[in-house]
Design an enzyme around this catalytic site. Structure first.
Site, PDB file in Angstrom:
ATOM      1  N   TYR A 198       0.815  -1.208   0.000  1.00 28.14           N
ATOM      2  CA  TYR A 198       0.000   0.000   0.000  1.00 28.14           C
ATOM      3  C   TYR A 198       0.854   1.265   0.000  1.00 28.14           C
ATOM      4  O   TYR A 198       0.353   2.355   0.214  1.00 28.14           O
ATOM      5  CB  TYR A 198      -0.929   0.020   1.219  1.00 28.14           C
ATOM      6  N   LYS A 224       3.789 -14.369   5.743  1.00 27.89           N
ATOM      7  CA  LYS A 224       3.899 -15.460   4.755  1.00 27.89           C
ATOM      8  C   LYS A 224       5.386 -15.561   4.367  1.00 27.89           C
ATOM      9  O   LYS A 224       5.753 -15.434   3.189  1.00 27.89           O
ATOM     10  CB  LYS A 224       3.001 -15.124   3.547  1.00 27.89           C
ATOM     11  N   ASP A 255      -2.572 -17.456   5.519  1.00 24.84           N
ATOM     12  CA  ASP A 255      -3.674 -18.311   5.045  1.00 24.84           C
ATOM     13  C   ASP A 255      -4.248 -19.128   6.202  1.00 24.84           C
ATOM     14  O   ASP A 255      -5.465 -19.282   6.335  1.00 24.84           O
ATOM     15  CB  ASP A 255      -3.241 -19.203   3.873  1.00 24.84           C
ATOM     16  N   ASP A 270      -5.391  -5.434   6.374  1.00 25.47           N
ATOM     17  CA  ASP A 270      -6.611  -4.890   5.772  1.00 25.47           C
ATOM     18  C   ASP A 270      -7.615  -6.016   5.524  1.00 25.47           C
ATOM     19  O   ASP A 270      -8.793  -5.936   5.879  1.00 25.47           O
ATOM     20  CB  ASP A 270      -6.240  -4.196   4.449  1.00 25.47           C
ATOM     21  N   ASP A 310     -11.297  -7.068   7.859  1.00 26.06           N
ATOM     22  CA  ASP A 310     -12.666  -7.180   7.322  1.00 26.06           C
ATOM     23  C   ASP A 310     -13.248  -8.522   7.763  1.00 26.06           C
ATOM     24  O   ASP A 310     -14.408  -8.622   8.152  1.00 26.06           O
ATOM     25  CB  ASP A 310     -12.665  -7.117   5.783  1.00 26.06           C
TER      26      ASP A 310
END
Ligand code: ATP
Length: 337
Positions: free
Chosen positions: A123, A170, A203, A227, A231
């Site tokens: 970002y 990750k 994951d 982010d 959610d």
């Protein structure tokens, strides 16, 4: 008197801003705590009107205020919130997810907070075209990673619940960037021997947020993963309409709902204002701590309990199974405040 700058935003933003102003004015009228609110333009409408998604005047007014509230903005979000986070160095994005009685949560014992690094990663806005390809730079620095890790450990210590930090990454695939992030978190963890530290691949974390959400206390992660996972965590405890967020730096902070401009329901007076109002509660906590002002903390608690008492009584908006409009729900809150 606290000076509050308020970005009214796009989509459902103006409706939520009306709700926020009404709540803050009620607090000013009925409590020994005053707010001077300045409404500001930023986002799609500002871009159309002024040619800039983040007009200079908006930025300078924000800088002169004690804190900023930001309703969601539309397509130009990257030119508003991402820029504000970087310019004001709001490096910690704090997104709590807690199950409350009578909310459609997966379980009733969820109480976690996602601490998301807010200034780097994909970002950072470093994207370009290269021949027939498109490239995005993923920048992760040791300084920013250690700073956010410290924030996460301090949060776990202050919450004093499970006293656990889960570092989500990750690094088995992104060995250098996430490798640095994990290494930085491990180094910081050594300063907090009484706080449990664990690692989880992103994951697996996405799965565990559904499978066993009660296992989490504080999650620390990079910008993009944070982010997405926030959610998900907000849905796990009842939906985007109840999910607040804080963007915190060393000297300034900005508060906003987790959700976006929700154009599909804009102008219909049906949006749930709770996520924005709960972000006001986060603002009151932050102001209270910064200025050693117990009035802010007390009023913040009152606002939060008012919202959840209403939900308990079945007074709620459509997204969580009720019938109240945005303005009716806001009015119920102001009456009780
Ligand atoms: P962004 O990428 O900017 O976060 P998004 O594409 O994730 O935006 P949102 O605007 O966050 O989408 O909302 C997704 C959907 O959730 C909306 O279309 C809307 O139906 C619902 N929603 C979001 N916020 C609210 C709210 N405050 N009240 C009721 N429903 C909401």
């Amino acid at each position: 008197m606290y000076k509050i700058s308020l970005i009214t935003g796009d989509g459902i933003g103006p409706e939520l801003s009306d709700s926020a102003v009404s709540v803050l004015n009620t607090i000013s009228d009925r409590h020994d705590l005053k707010f001077d609110i300045t409404k500001l333009k930023a986002g799609d409408a500002a871009l159309k009107e002024t040619g800039k998604a983040l007009p200079d005047e908006t930025l300078s007014t924000i800088k002169k205020s004690d804190a900023c509230l930001k309703a969601p903005v539309g397509e130009s979000a990257a030119d508003v919130i991402v820029v504000l986070r970087q310019m004001l160095d709001l490096y910690a994005n704090i997104r709590p997810a807690k199950s409350y009685p009578h909310m459609p949560a997966l379980r009733d014992d969820i109480d976690m907070v996602i601490v998301r690094e807010n200034t780097e990663d994909l970002y950072g806005g470093k994207e370009f075209s290269l021949g027939d390809s498109a490239v995005a730079l993923r920048i992760i620095s040791e300084k920013a990673s250690k700073r956010i890790a410290k924030y996460a450990f301090e949060t776990a210590a202050q919450r004093n619940l499970m006293r656990k930090v889960t570092c989500v990454h990750k690094s088995n695939v992104m060995r250098i960037t996430d490798g640095l992030f994990v290494k930085s978190c491990i180094e910081v963890s050594r300063n907090y021997p009484d706080i449990l530290f664990e690692q989880m691949y992103v994951d697996a974390c996405a799965m565990n947020l559904i499978r066993q959400p009660e296992q989490f206390d504080v999650i620390v992660t990079t910008n993009l993963f944070g982010d997405i996972l926030s959610d998900e965590s907000s849905q796990v405890v009842g939906g985007l309409g109840m999910a607040p967020a804080a963007n915190i730096g060393d000297n300034f902070a900005l508060f906003e709902p987790v959700h976006g401009a929700a154009f599909d329901i804009a102008g219909k007076n049906i949006a749930n204002p709770s996520s924005f109002l709960l972000s006001i509660k986060m603002m009151l906590d932050w102001l209270g701590k910064k200025h050693d002002d117990t009035r802010c903390i007390a009023v913040g608690k009152k606002l939060e309990s008012t919202i959840f008492d209403l939900v308990k009584q079945g007074v709620k908006t459509k997204d969580i199974g009720g019938e109240k409009s945005t303005s009716e729900f806001t009015r119920e809150i102001t009456i009780r405040l």
